[in-house]
Design an enzyme around this catalytic site. Structure first.
Site, PDB file in Angstrom:
ATOM      1  N   ARG A   1       0.869  -1.179   0.000  1.00  0.00           N
ATOM      2  CA  ARG A   1       0.000   0.000   0.000  1.00  0.00           C
ATOM      3  C   ARG A   1       0.899   1.220   0.000  1.00  0.00           C
ATOM      4  NH1 ARG A   1      -5.187   1.688   3.664  1.00  0.00           N
ATOM      5  NH2 ARG A   1      -6.103   0.262   2.156  1.00  0.00           N
TER       6      ARG A   1
ATOM      7  N   HIS B   1      -7.487   0.979  -6.257  1.00  0.00           N
ATOM      8  CA  HIS B   1      -7.717   0.187  -5.031  1.00  0.00           C
ATOM      9  C   HIS B   1      -8.402  -1.126  -5.439  1.00  0.00           C
ATOM     10  CE1 HIS B   1      -7.947  -0.813  -0.955  1.00  0.00           C
ATOM     11  NE2 HIS B   1      -8.852   0.026  -0.508  1.00  0.00           N
TER      12      HIS B   1
ATOM     13  N   GLN C   1     -10.324  -3.706  -3.009  1.00  0.00           N
ATOM     14  CA  GLN C   1     -11.595  -3.169  -2.498  1.00  0.00           C
ATOM     15  C   GLN C   1     -12.762  -3.539  -3.418  1.00  0.00           C
ATOM     16  OE1 GLN C   1     -12.126  -1.065   0.412  1.00  0.00           O
ATOM     17  NE2 GLN C   1     -14.239  -1.578  -0.087  1.00  0.00           N
TER      18      GLN C   1
ATOM     19  N   ASP D   1     -17.146   7.805  -0.725  1.00  0.00           N
ATOM     20  CA  ASP D   1     -15.842   7.630  -0.089  1.00  0.00           C
ATOM     21  C   ASP D   1     -15.489   8.981   0.551  1.00  0.00           C
ATOM     22  OD1 ASP D   1     -13.275   6.788   0.621  1.00  0.00           O
ATOM     23  OD2 ASP D   1     -12.473   6.808  -1.420  1.00  0.00           O
TER      24      ASP D   1
ATOM     25  N   CYS E   1     -16.322   2.310   1.219  1.00  0.00           N
ATOM     26  CA  CYS E   1     -15.158   1.450   1.459  1.00  0.00           C
ATOM     27  C   CYS E   1     -14.675   1.528   2.913  1.00  0.00           C
ATOM     28  CB  CYS E   1     -14.030   1.815   0.504  1.00  0.00           C
ATOM     29  SG  CYS E   1     -13.580   3.557   0.581  1.00  0.00           S
TER      30      CYS E   1
ATOM     31  N   ARG F   1     -13.921  -7.878   2.586  1.00  0.00           N
ATOM     32  CA  ARG F   1     -12.510  -7.642   2.248  1.00  0.00           C
ATOM     33  C   ARG F   1     -11.687  -8.897   2.541  1.00  0.00           C
ATOM     34  NH1 ARG F   1     -10.352  -2.763   2.123  1.00  0.00           N
ATOM     35  NH2 ARG F   1      -8.893  -3.812   0.754  1.00  0.00           N
TER      36      ARG F   1
HETATM   37  N1   CP Z   1     -11.220   0.307   2.796  1.00  0.00           N
HETATM   38  C1   CP Z   1      -9.937   0.235   3.169  1.00  0.00           C
HETATM   39  O1   CP Z   1      -9.022   0.049   2.350  1.00  0.00           O
HETATM   40  O2   CP Z   1      -9.750   0.361   4.496  1.00  0.00           O
HETATM   41  P1   CP Z   1      -8.347   0.507   5.239  1.00  0.00           P
HETATM   42  O3   CP Z   1      -7.785   1.841   4.831  1.00  0.00           O
HETATM   43  O4   CP Z   1      -8.688   0.447   6.699  1.00  0.00           O
HETATM   44  O5   CP Z   1      -7.462  -0.603   4.813  1.00  0.00           O
HETATM   45  N1  NVA Z   2      -9.862   7.164  -1.220  1.00  0.00           N
HETATM   46  C1  NVA Z   2      -9.455   6.713   0.073  1.00  0.00           C
HETATM   47  C2  NVA Z   2      -9.715   5.240   0.230  1.00  0.00           C
HETATM   48  C3  NVA Z   2      -9.398   4.691   1.582  1.00  0.00           C
HETATM   49  C4  NVA Z   2      -9.697   3.233   1.707  1.00  0.00           C
HETATM   50  C5  NVA Z   2      -7.985   7.006   0.296  1.00  0.00           C
HETATM   51  O1  NVA Z   2      -7.181   6.771  -0.615  1.00  0.00           O
HETATM   52  O2  NVA Z   2      -7.638   7.500   1.374  1.00  0.00           O
END
Ligand code: CP
Ligand code: NVA
Length: 349
Positions: free
Chosen positions: A126, A153, A156, A250, A291, A336
């Site tokens: 990530r 992502h 997700q 989101d 999400c 997830r």
């Molecule tokens: N939705 C999601 O990716 O959550 P986290 O940021 O907690 O991993």
């Molecule tokens: N768009 C958000 C998604 C988090 C799961 C971010 O990138 O912070």
């Protein structure tokens, strides 16, 4: 005693007999790299793993393997899904937080990939730029899974679509998903891709400066046409949400964006907050997805801070919608784990 049907189906699926799809050794970096059949296979596999987990059927199919999770941004769901998923599959897991590896500061991504690929059977990443996860994948020699970048992502999406399937009796083709708000972000872009691949209509509803970029639109439009579905961009809430099956939103400011964007973003996105009035425009059986994490109240440090700064107690969704029967966000969060398990199983076995 007869074997439960799901176990028989699960075994056939796991062996690729029902759907002869093999993702063995593949990276999972963005859904544009996967065919409709491959995504459908991952969704079926996910449902099987969910059924097995619910029934308490052990599935330690990857015993003896080890994976590493590299996080340059924070996480709850993605990290825990990979950890629990890996442990359920019998694997060992190492978690490296944003400060505890040499990567980036003292060691290049390329060198890190070449080291970790010698230790581990799979790598989750990530981070910020998509090019970073791609560089990791190009040099690791083992499957690399994208746990979120600024652009995409993909893990997700599988959880989101599994949740849509569960709520619409696995009949999702031709249904309409509306993304409300910052439709240029990683989640919205990825939703456009997965909808196009699976024959769902996608609507991006938000201000003009928050629309998905041309690169993703150009990539998705021919895929949508091939699969008989549409992609619509609109700044009109009524036009966007009327008759929808899924309303999705989101956060208004994503991880890695500078603090200065909060003020203009709140101003421009407030008309796109998901409220009960907005949900009433959708079909009566429509569901709400997010999400997560979500600013639906002031019970977080940032939520409280923004309430004090800008006088708003809810951001992208009202607490009423978040807590409503139509909200499936915790099923989505649970999914997830099942879907990430499917990705690991499919690519490592
Ligand atoms: N939705 C999601 O990716 O959550 P986290 O940021 O907690 O991993
Ligand atoms: N768009 C958000 C998604 C988090 C799961 C971010 O990138 O912070």
């Amino acid at each position: 005693m007869a074997r439960p049907a799901y176990r028989v189906v699960a075994n056939l699926l796991l062996k690729g007999i029902i759907m002869p799809v093999s993702l063995s050794g593949r990276h999972f970096l963005r859904l544009l790299d996967f065919s409709t059949e491959e995504i459908e296979y991952l969704l079926k596999l996910s449902k099987n793993f969910k059924d097995m987990k619910r029934a308490g059927v052990p599935h330690r199919y990857l015993e003896g393997k080890n994976i590493v999770l590299l996080f340059q941004k924070t996480s709850t769901r993605t990290r825990c899904a990979f950890e629990v998923g890996a442990m359920d599959l019998g694997m060992g897991v190492t978690y490296l937080d944003p400060n505890s590896s040499q990567m980036g500061k003292k060691e290049s991504i390329e060198d890190t990939a070449r080291v970790l690929g010698r230790f581990y059977d799979g790598i989750e990443f990530r981070g910020f730029a998509q090019s970073d996860v791609e560089e990791l994948a190009a040099n690791a020699g083992v499957p690399v899974w994208n746990g979120l970048t600024t652009e995409w992502h993909p893990t997700q999406m599988l959880a989101d679509i599994l949740t849509v399937q569960e709520n619409f009796n696995y009949d999702i083709k031709g249904r309409t998903l509306v993304f409300m708000g910052d439709a240029k972000n990683n989640v919205a872009r990825s939703l456009m891709v997965v909808c196009a691949k699976l024959g769902m209509n996608f609507v991006a509803c938000g201000p003009k400066d928050c629309m998905p970029a041309d690169d993703v639109l150009d990539a998705c439009r021919p895929i949508a046409a091939e699969n008989g579905c549409t992609i619509t961009l609109t700044d009109d809430v009524k036009e966007g949400c009327t008759g929808a099956d899924v309303i999705y939103t989101d956060v208004w400011v994503s991880m890695g964006e500078p603090d200065e964007v909060w003020e203009p973003r709140i101003k421009s996105l407030e008309p796109y907050r998901v409220t009960s009035e907005l949900m009433a425009l959708a079909k009566p059986e429509a569901i709400f997805l997010h999400c997560l994490p979500s600013f639906h109240d002031t019970n977080t440090t940032i939520g409280a801070q923004k309430a004090e700064q800008f006088g708003i107690t809810e951001m992208e969704v009202t607490d009423e919608v978040f807590e409503s029967k139509q909200s499936k966000v915790f099923d989505e969060a649970e999914n997830r784990m099942h879907t990430i398990k499917a990705v690991m199983y499919a690519t490592l076995s």
